[in-house]
Write a protein that holds these residues in place. Sequence first.
Motif, PDB file in Angstrom:
ATOM      1  N   LEU A  90       0.830  -1.205   0.000  1.00  0.00           N
ATOM      2  CA  LEU A  90       0.000   0.000   0.000  1.00  0.00           C
ATOM      3  C   LEU A  90       0.861   1.250   0.000  1.00  0.00           C
ATOM      4  N   PHE A  91       1.932   1.233   0.801  1.00  0.00           N
ATOM      5  CA  PHE A  91       2.796   2.407   0.896  1.00  0.00           C
ATOM      6  C   PHE A  91       3.527   2.668  -0.414  1.00  0.00           C
ATOM      7  N   ILE A  92       4.105   1.628  -1.006  1.00  0.00           N
ATOM      8  CA  ILE A  92       4.870   1.806  -2.239  1.00  0.00           C
ATOM      9  C   ILE A  92       3.962   2.234  -3.386  1.00  0.00           C
ATOM     10  N   THR A  93       2.755   1.695  -3.433  1.00  0.00           N
ATOM     11  CA  THR A  93       1.858   1.994  -4.541  1.00  0.00           C
ATOM     12  C   THR A  93       1.289   3.403  -4.457  1.00  0.00           C
ATOM     13  N   LEU A  94       1.000   3.869  -3.239  1.00  0.00           N
ATOM     14  CA  LEU A  94       0.256   5.123  -3.080  1.00  0.00           C
ATOM     15  C   LEU A  94       1.082   6.219  -2.426  1.00  0.00           C
ATOM     16  N   ILE A  95       2.399   6.097  -2.413  1.00  0.00           N
ATOM     17  CA  ILE A  95       3.218   7.100  -1.753  1.00  0.00           C
ATOM     18  C   ILE A  95       3.097   8.457  -2.432  1.00  0.00           C
ATOM     19  N   TRP A  96       2.830   8.467  -3.744  1.00  0.00           N
ATOM     20  CA  TRP A  96       2.757   9.736  -4.466  1.00  0.00           C
ATOM     21  C   TRP A  96       1.504  10.541  -4.130  1.00  0.00           C
ATOM     22  N   THR A  97       0.493   9.891  -3.543  1.00  0.00           N
ATOM     23  CA  THR A  97      -0.742  10.608  -3.243  1.00  0.00           C
ATOM     24  C   THR A  97      -0.611  11.509  -2.018  1.00  0.00           C
ATOM     25  N   VAL A  98       0.312  11.193  -1.114  1.00  0.00           N
ATOM     26  CA  VAL A  98       0.451  11.992   0.115  1.00  0.00           C
ATOM     27  C   VAL A  98       0.860  13.426  -0.200  1.00  0.00           C
ATOM     28  N   PRO A  99       1.941  13.669  -0.962  1.00  0.00           N
ATOM     29  CA  PRO A  99       2.259  15.067  -1.291  1.00  0.00           C
ATOM     30  C   PRO A  99       1.206  15.730  -2.157  1.00  0.00           C
ATOM     31  N   ALA A 100       0.498  14.962  -2.978  1.00  0.00           N
ATOM     32  CA  ALA A 100      -0.557  15.562  -3.801  1.00  0.00           C
ATOM     33  C   ALA A 100      -1.650  16.171  -2.928  1.00  0.00           C
ATOM     34  N   VAL A 101      -2.083  15.439  -1.906  1.00  0.00           N
ATOM     35  CA  VAL A 101      -3.124  15.945  -1.009  1.00  0.00           C
ATOM     36  C   VAL A 101      -2.632  17.180  -0.255  1.00  0.00           C
ATOM     37  N   ILE A 102      -1.425  17.119   0.281  1.00  0.00           N
ATOM     38  CA  ILE A 102      -0.898  18.226   1.080  1.00  0.00           C
ATOM     39  C   ILE A 102      -0.743  19.489   0.243  1.00  0.00           C
ATOM     40  N   LEU A 103      -0.145  19.374  -0.927  1.00  0.00           N
ATOM     41  CA  LEU A 103       0.139  20.552  -1.742  1.00  0.00           C
ATOM     42  C   LEU A 103      -1.130  21.162  -2.324  1.00  0.00           C
ATOM     43  N   VAL A 104      -2.064  20.324  -2.746  1.00  0.00           N
ATOM     44  CA  VAL A 104      -3.316  20.866  -3.296  1.00  0.00           C
ATOM     45  C   VAL A 104      -4.108  21.589  -2.218  1.00  0.00           C
ATOM     46  N   LEU A 105      -4.202  21.007  -1.022  1.00  0.00           N
ATOM     47  CA  LEU A 105      -4.898  21.674   0.081  1.00  0.00           C
ATOM     48  C   LEU A 105      -4.237  23.004   0.427  1.00  0.00           C
ATOM     49  N   ARG A 106      -2.911  23.005   0.481  1.00  0.00           N
ATOM     50  CA  ARG A 106      -2.213  24.245   0.839  1.00  0.00           C
ATOM     51  C   ARG A 106      -2.370  25.301  -0.243  1.00  0.00           C
ATOM     52  N   ALA A 107      -2.317  24.920  -1.499  1.00  0.00           N
ATOM     53  CA  ALA A 107      -2.439  25.897  -2.575  1.00  0.00           C
ATOM     54  C   ALA A 107      -3.854  26.483  -2.642  1.00  0.00           C
ATOM     55  N   LEU A 108      -4.867  25.625  -2.606  1.00  0.00           N
ATOM     56  CA  LEU A 108      -6.239  26.126  -2.673  1.00  0.00           C
ATOM     57  C   LEU A 108      -6.594  26.948  -1.433  1.00  0.00           C
ATOM     58  N   GLY A 109      -6.177  26.482  -0.268  1.00  0.00           N
ATOM     59  CA  GLY A 109      -6.438  27.243   0.948  1.00  0.00           C
ATOM     60  C   GLY A 109      -5.736  28.590   0.944  1.00  0.00           C
ATOM     61  N   GLY A 110      -4.515  28.654   0.432  1.00  0.00           N
ATOM     62  CA  GLY A 110      -3.813  29.927   0.348  1.00  0.00           C
ATOM     63  C   GLY A 110      -4.499  30.906  -0.582  1.00  0.00           C
ATOM     64  N   ILE A 111      -4.997  30.429  -1.716  1.00  0.00           N
ATOM     65  CA  ILE A 111      -5.722  31.312  -2.641  1.00  0.00           C
ATOM     66  C   ILE A 111      -6.980  31.859  -1.975  1.00  0.00           C
ATOM     67  N   LEU A 112      -7.689  31.020  -1.234  1.00  0.00           N
ATOM     68  CA  LEU A 112      -8.891  31.483  -0.540  1.00  0.00           C
ATOM     69  C   LEU A 112      -8.549  32.497   0.544  1.00  0.00           C
ATOM     70  N   LEU A 113      -7.448  32.296   1.250  1.00  0.00           N
ATOM     71  CA  LEU A 113      -7.059  33.214   2.316  1.00  0.00           C
ATOM     72  C   LEU A 113      -6.739  34.604   1.792  1.00  0.00           C
ATOM     73  N   VAL A 114      -6.071  34.691   0.659  1.00  0.00           N
ATOM     74  CA  VAL A 114      -5.710  36.012   0.128  1.00  0.00           C
ATOM     75  C   VAL A 114      -6.817  36.627  -0.708  1.00  0.00           C
ATOM     76  N   SER A 115      -7.786  35.827  -1.134  1.00  0.00           N
ATOM     77  CA  SER A 115      -8.847  36.342  -1.989  1.00  0.00           C
ATOM     78  C   SER A 115     -10.053  36.823  -1.195  1.00  0.00           C
ATOM     79  N   ASP A 116     -10.424  36.104  -0.161  1.00  0.00           N
ATOM     80  CA  ASP A 116     -11.618  36.444   0.613  1.00  0.00           C
ATOM     81  C   ASP A 116     -11.329  36.286   2.104  1.00  0.00           C
ATOM     82  N   PRO A 117     -10.524  37.182   2.672  1.00  0.00           N
ATOM     83  CA  PRO A 117     -10.161  37.028   4.084  1.00  0.00           C
ATOM     84  C   PRO A 117     -11.342  37.165   5.030  1.00  0.00           C
ATOM     85  N   ASP A 118     -12.390  37.869   4.630  1.00  0.00           N
ATOM     86  CA  ASP A 118     -13.539  38.037   5.516  1.00  0.00           C
ATOM     87  C   ASP A 118     -14.274  36.731   5.773  1.00  0.00           C
ATOM     88  N   GLU A 119     -14.238  35.811   4.801  1.00  0.00           N
ATOM     89  CA  GLU A 119     -14.939  34.540   4.938  1.00  0.00           C
ATOM     90  C   GLU A 119     -13.997  33.368   5.166  1.00  0.00           C
TER      91      GLU A 119
END
Length: 339
Positions: A66-95
């Motif tokens: 499981l680890f060897i097959t899906l190791i690439w998904t861990v950074p994908a989840v982290i980076l996508v969450l951080r990028a989308l969350g950062g865009i939301l933080l700078v675009s609509d800080p009130d919400e």
Amino acid sequence: MTDILVKGGPIPPRRRRAQLNWLLTVLPAFPLVLLVLRLWYLSRQDLPTMLLLVQYISPLGMISALFITLIWTVPAVILVLRALGGILLVSDPDEAGRSLLAVTALRMPDWVVLLATMLAAFTWQLRLLPTLGMLVVSILGSTAVLRFRTERWLMRWITLGVPLLVGALVLIFVWPGVVSALRHGEISTALLLAVPPLLGPLLTGPVPRWSARLVTHWPAVAAALVAPLAVGVIFLRAPVLPNSAVEISSSPGVQVVRGQLISVDDTSTTMLQSDGEVVFIPNGQVRSKTLCPEPVRPPDSAVDVRGWQIEESALSWIAPTHRDSEVDPRCLGRPLNPS
């Protein structure tokens, strides 16, 4: 950073705690569900066979697969969450304070993002590295806007100059691959190589406030719905038992049994054949055994970038690989010594 949470009114602690409890409940259960489904799939939906596999298959081996097959998904989840969350933080800080996506990105440590970036650089295929560069410049730009409100020229360089420079360098490197992909008619490969470097400068700053939740939450929701299905399909095809060939003595002569080796005890050798049938071979009839390598799958794409095949990762170049120059005849179903 604190002002961002106060303006929109942060998520109530009780609600946030309930959401976190659900998340902590689902995350450990998901790998367990994957392991059970893998055994169910391997046993061809036969319950007795699945129970036999559960008895003999090592949990460490399953977790390693499981680890060897899906190791690439861990950074994908982290980076996508951080990028989308950062865009939301700078675009609509009130919400932003009301959004779990923004709060997750805001509380994510920098060292986690750094480790995820390094892991992705080693484990992602070459055709996904331009997307990695796009995510990294987006995270750097949004982080600079949130934390370092300094001189205008410095902010302009971080949010516009760096993405343009990185995008230009990436395009220069992958351009031969783009041309080769277009020549071979692989439009999707050409888009994966050429489009992300162009989008990097657009993802470092705020988007219109009315569209902030639309361009951040809906992609995150879509990824959350598609990712478990994609991960499950990938892992269901991952090998968890060694492919073997056993040469046995039979009345007509010598016979070769091919399949996946389950166990070897004092009395018999247990194998799972490709049709899901379990074969118990008495050890007295076993003449020889061999481990059969996984068949080498031909690449789906003929495109390479400066000699680097686009389906290969940097880790596949660095790590030593074992390639058999000759195929053992027992792996083809023939006796080792026909005489």
